[in-house]
Write an enzyme that holds these catalytic residues in place. Sequence first.
Site, PDB file in Angstrom:
ATOM      1  N   LYS A 166       2.496   1.415 -13.475  1.00  0.00           N
ATOM      2  CA  LYS A 166       1.856   2.141 -14.575  1.00  0.00           C
ATOM      3  C   LYS A 166       0.706   2.936 -13.952  1.00  0.00           C
ATOM      4  O   LYS A 166      -0.361   2.400 -13.696  1.00  0.00           O
ATOM      5  CB  LYS A 166       1.331   1.130 -15.588  1.00  0.00           C
ATOM      6  CG  LYS A 166       0.959   1.573 -16.988  1.00  0.00           C
ATOM      7  CD  LYS A 166       0.374   2.927 -17.207  1.00  0.00           C
ATOM      8  CE  LYS A 166      -1.053   2.838 -17.700  1.00  0.00           C
ATOM      9  NZ  LYS A 166      -1.762   4.117 -17.571  1.00  0.00           N
ATOM     10  N   GLY A 219      -8.918  -1.041 -10.525  1.00  0.00           N
ATOM     11  CA  GLY A 219      -9.645  -0.261 -11.526  1.00  0.00           C
ATOM     12  C   GLY A 219     -10.964  -0.910 -11.863  1.00  0.00           C
ATOM     13  O   GLY A 219     -11.568  -1.589 -11.017  1.00  0.00           O
ATOM     14  N   THR A 223     -11.560  -3.486 -17.521  1.00  0.00           N
ATOM     15  CA  THR A 223     -10.107  -3.460 -17.728  1.00  0.00           C
ATOM     16  C   THR A 223      -9.453  -4.619 -16.982  1.00  0.00           C
ATOM     17  O   THR A 223      -8.481  -5.212 -17.471  1.00  0.00           O
ATOM     18  CB  THR A 223      -9.539  -2.093 -17.288  1.00  0.00           C
ATOM     19  OG1 THR A 223     -10.175  -1.073 -18.054  1.00  0.00           O
ATOM     20  CG2 THR A 223      -8.047  -2.007 -17.503  1.00  0.00           C
ATOM     21  N   GLU A 241      -8.415  -5.744  -7.896  1.00  0.00           N
ATOM     22  CA  GLU A 241      -9.297  -4.972  -7.012  1.00  0.00           C
ATOM     23  C   GLU A 241     -10.174  -4.132  -7.922  1.00  0.00           C
ATOM     24  O   GLU A 241      -9.703  -3.172  -8.536  1.00  0.00           O
ATOM     25  CB  GLU A 241      -8.440  -4.131  -6.058  1.00  0.00           C
ATOM     26  CG  GLU A 241      -9.184  -3.694  -4.843  1.00  0.00           C
ATOM     27  CD  GLU A 241      -9.927  -2.405  -5.057  1.00  0.00           C
ATOM     28  OE1 GLU A 241     -11.073  -2.465  -5.586  1.00  0.00           O
ATOM     29  OE2 GLU A 241      -9.370  -1.356  -4.719  1.00  0.00           O
ATOM     30  N   CYS A 275     -13.248   3.140  -4.578  1.00  0.00           N
ATOM     31  CA  CYS A 275     -13.756   1.784  -4.868  1.00  0.00           C
ATOM     32  C   CYS A 275     -14.660   1.287  -3.761  1.00  0.00           C
ATOM     33  O   CYS A 275     -15.621   0.570  -4.017  1.00  0.00           O
ATOM     34  CB  CYS A 275     -12.599   0.821  -5.095  1.00  0.00           C
ATOM     35  SG  CYS A 275     -11.189   1.115  -4.052  1.00  0.00           S
ATOM     36  N   GLU A 374     -21.675   0.584 -10.559  1.00  0.00           N
ATOM     37  CA  GLU A 374     -20.759   1.487  -9.865  1.00  0.00           C
ATOM     38  C   GLU A 374     -20.799   2.834 -10.579  1.00  0.00           C
ATOM     39  O   GLU A 374     -20.426   2.930 -11.750  1.00  0.00           O
ATOM     40  CB  GLU A 374     -19.344   0.899  -9.882  1.00  0.00           C
ATOM     41  CG  GLU A 374     -18.375   1.689  -9.047  1.00  0.00           C
ATOM     42  CD  GLU A 374     -16.996   1.048  -8.937  1.00  0.00           C
ATOM     43  OE1 GLU A 374     -16.454   0.620  -9.964  1.00  0.00           O
ATOM     44  OE2 GLU A 374     -16.465   0.986  -7.811  1.00  0.00           O
TER      45      GLU A 374
HETATM   46  P1  NAP Z   1      -9.658   1.693 -15.877  1.00  0.00           P
HETATM   47  O1  NAP Z   1      -9.776   1.561 -17.343  1.00  0.00           O
HETATM   48  O2  NAP Z   1      -9.937   0.490 -15.068  1.00  0.00           O
HETATM   49  O3  NAP Z   1      -8.187   2.257 -15.530  1.00  0.00           O
HETATM   50  C1  NAP Z   1      -7.397   1.839 -14.447  1.00  0.00           C
HETATM   51  C2  NAP Z   1      -5.941   1.684 -14.871  1.00  0.00           C
HETATM   52  O4  NAP Z   1      -5.825   0.699 -15.916  1.00  0.00           O
HETATM   53  C3  NAP Z   1      -5.322   2.953 -15.454  1.00  0.00           C
HETATM   54  O5  NAP Z   1      -3.952   3.011 -15.127  1.00  0.00           O
HETATM   55  C4  NAP Z   1      -5.495   2.727 -16.933  1.00  0.00           C
HETATM   56  O6  NAP Z   1      -4.640   3.516 -17.700  1.00  0.00           O
HETATM   57  C5  NAP Z   1      -5.180   1.260 -17.054  1.00  0.00           C
HETATM   58  N1  NAP Z   1      -5.695   0.601 -18.257  1.00  0.00           N
HETATM   59  C6  NAP Z   1      -6.744   0.953 -19.038  1.00  0.00           C
HETATM   60  N2  NAP Z   1      -6.912   0.065 -20.050  1.00  0.00           N
HETATM   61  C7  NAP Z   1      -5.932  -0.860 -19.931  1.00  0.00           C
HETATM   62  C8  NAP Z   1      -5.573  -2.037 -20.651  1.00  0.00           C
HETATM   63  N3  NAP Z   1      -6.241  -2.443 -21.717  1.00  0.00           N
HETATM   64  N4  NAP Z   1      -4.508  -2.759 -20.217  1.00  0.00           N
HETATM   65  C9  NAP Z   1      -3.820  -2.395 -19.130  1.00  0.00           C
HETATM   66  N5  NAP Z   1      -4.107  -1.289 -18.406  1.00  0.00           N
HETATM   67  C10 NAP Z   1      -5.153  -0.528 -18.796  1.00  0.00           C
HETATM   68  O7  NAP Z   1     -10.618   2.833 -15.319  1.00  0.00           O
HETATM   69  P2  NAP Z   1     -11.119   4.216 -16.000  1.00  0.00           P
HETATM   70  O8  NAP Z   1     -11.419   4.026 -17.443  1.00  0.00           O
HETATM   71  O9  NAP Z   1     -10.178   5.277 -15.621  1.00  0.00           O
HETATM   72  O10 NAP Z   1     -12.491   4.428 -15.205  1.00  0.00           O
HETATM   73  C11 NAP Z   1     -13.683   3.771 -15.605  1.00  0.00           C
HETATM   74  C12 NAP Z   1     -14.458   3.237 -14.400  1.00  0.00           C
HETATM   75  O11 NAP Z   1     -13.648   2.333 -13.673  1.00  0.00           O
HETATM   76  C13 NAP Z   1     -14.855   4.262 -13.355  1.00  0.00           C
HETATM   77  O12 NAP Z   1     -16.013   4.935 -13.683  1.00  0.00           O
HETATM   78  C14 NAP Z   1     -15.028   3.408 -12.137  1.00  0.00           C
HETATM   79  O13 NAP Z   1     -16.306   2.835 -12.117  1.00  0.00           O
HETATM   80  C15 NAP Z   1     -13.995   2.335 -12.306  1.00  0.00           C
HETATM   81  N6  NAP Z   1     -12.774   2.582 -11.508  1.00  0.00           N
HETATM   82  C16 NAP Z   1     -12.616   1.911 -10.357  1.00  0.00           C
HETATM   83  C17 NAP Z   1     -11.501   2.159  -9.574  1.00  0.00           C
HETATM   84  C18 NAP Z   1     -11.285   1.451  -8.275  1.00  0.00           C
HETATM   85  O14 NAP Z   1     -10.568   1.957  -7.425  1.00  0.00           O
HETATM   86  N7  NAP Z   1     -11.832   0.283  -8.102  1.00  0.00           N
HETATM   87  C19 NAP Z   1     -10.553   3.090  -9.964  1.00  0.00           C
HETATM   88  C20 NAP Z   1     -10.726   3.760 -11.183  1.00  0.00           C
HETATM   89  C21 NAP Z   1     -11.838   3.501 -11.935  1.00  0.00           C
HETATM   90  P3  NAP Z   1      -5.159   4.926 -18.344  1.00  0.00           P
HETATM   91  O15 NAP Z   1      -6.047   5.571 -17.364  1.00  0.00           O
HETATM   92  O16 NAP Z   1      -3.894   5.659 -18.567  1.00  0.00           O
HETATM   93  O17 NAP Z   1      -5.874   4.564 -19.611  1.00  0.00           O
END
Ligand code: NAP
Length: 472
Positions: A166, A219, A223, A241, A275, A374
């Site tokens: 996904k 992520g 989440t 992670e 990350c 972060e």
């Molecule tokens: P996120 O919510 O953690 O999204 C990561 C993945 O999880 C995406 O594929 C997202 O899908 C999915 N997801 C979201 N809500 C979910 C749920 N309830 N159940 C299952 N899967 C779900 O991250 P974001 O909102 O894009 O970013 C927010 C913050 O997260 C960033 O500012 C950053 O601090 C952090 N982040 C960290 C990393 C890392 O590499 N550690 C990567 C991304 C973001 P959709 O995007 O399609 O909703």
Amino acid sequence: MTARPRTALSGERLDVFCPSDGKAFASIAASGAEDVDRAAAAAARAFEGPWRKVSALERGRMLTRLSALVKKHAEELAALESRDTGKPARQGRADAAVTERYYEFYGGAADKLMGDQIPFLDGFTALTLREPHGVVAGIIPWNYPLQIGARVLGAALAMGNTLVLKPAEDASLTTIRIAELALEAGIPEGVVNVVTGLGATAGAALSRHGQVDYVTFTGSPMTGTAIQQAAAVNNRGVTMELGGKSPQIVFADADLVKALPVIVNAIIQNGGQTCSAGSRVLIEKKIYQPVAEALAHRFAQLTAGPHVADLDLGPMVNRRQAERVAAMIAAAKEAGIPILAEGKIAPDAPSGGYYVAPALFGSVDPMAAIAQEEVFGPVLSLLPFDDEDDAIRIANSTEFGLVAGVWTADGGRQHRVAKAVRAGQVWVNSYGAGGGVELPFGGFKKSGHGREKGLEALYDMSATKTIVFNHG
Ligand code: NAP
Ligand code: MG
């Protein structure tokens, strides 16, 4: 039949925007729970079908062929990744090259993980096998979809699992393309499935799905918690992670000529949306002033612009992220934290793009929000320290523990600090934000649990089966 990633049963679609100009240029299927059912069922059928009988050697060869296909299509994949995420063209190319390497690595590793023979009672022989979990769900973020998809797919298939990926709604295009190339590489239908769509619908349905045997997620911590709770409904294992607030510790005896460009790159790479970004730099007080000045000089020259311009950094991935980063910069300024330098946005950058100018903050209190949370953007905090103990205390003062860098010529100190810092990966006189296909990677504390990359990932992607023979 394999779940096709291109259409949802409802027919609903989501626009795909290019962050460089904010314009829609494609669309993806907005998958619902019924599409997730279809994909999970296809993965379960493939797992129980001929895939179980494919030897480790043959699985490895399939991944090796996928690696060759990624190489063949590297320019196409790099350009697509750059357009979808806004990352500079050379970063897209670097990501494609690392992706090729992941499939090469896991292709070679597939038949190299050994079980054990255990000394047991007289008349018995006991041994262990590494068994696949079954259907693995990989929920991946938008920052490095090619690379993160590859570390999940490579390790999962090497161990004989099937997969439902996904990708993030903001960056799904290369994952769809990789699934096509996987078929071309001879990986059977149903082994790699992709469901695009929103996290709250497709992601949530996948993480709680009864036919999913293991979940791996990269992520945000929030989440991550939701996904662990969803997977707990079926008591399934997870790898998490969840990002970091990674420190780079610079002692007075450090080779600054070597250190400074690495320090700047570790926060500017991918616009800080990494990350393992080195987002805190801890500097020994006696060299604080000259190091802060040198970094300020460099930061003032940094320029953000569209991916095709291939400048220091691109835009943020979406408007929400750009606004979030800008708000965190504004809040730090308002809190009175000295801003030492700000970079530029290219004057010809399209006005609809999601640009944020890099920001360098000095004399930051280790407990300040900008030093604790972060940011996931091009924002660097400089924190002065007194001595080794003080450096370790500050390095460990956040809730995260993903990566750390230690810059010193003193061999004893290299070892002491590397051991004392709570991080899954520590780099001494170097720093690899996201680097190292071969290197186990993962967090302590709020940065998560489980390990990806390297051979270590193969343990997360499998379970031990103990077999005991009584031969009298
Ligand atoms: P996120 O919510 O953690 O999204 C990561 C993945 O999880 C995406 O594929 C997202 O899908 C999915 N997801 C979201 N809500 C979910 C749920 N309830 N159940 C299952 N899967 C779900 O991250 P974001 O909102 O894009 O970013 C927010 C913050 O997260 C960033 O500012 C950053 O601090 C952090 N982040 C960290 C990393 C890392 O590499 N550690 C990567 C991304 C973001 P959709 O995007 O399609 O909703
Ligand atoms: Mg996009």
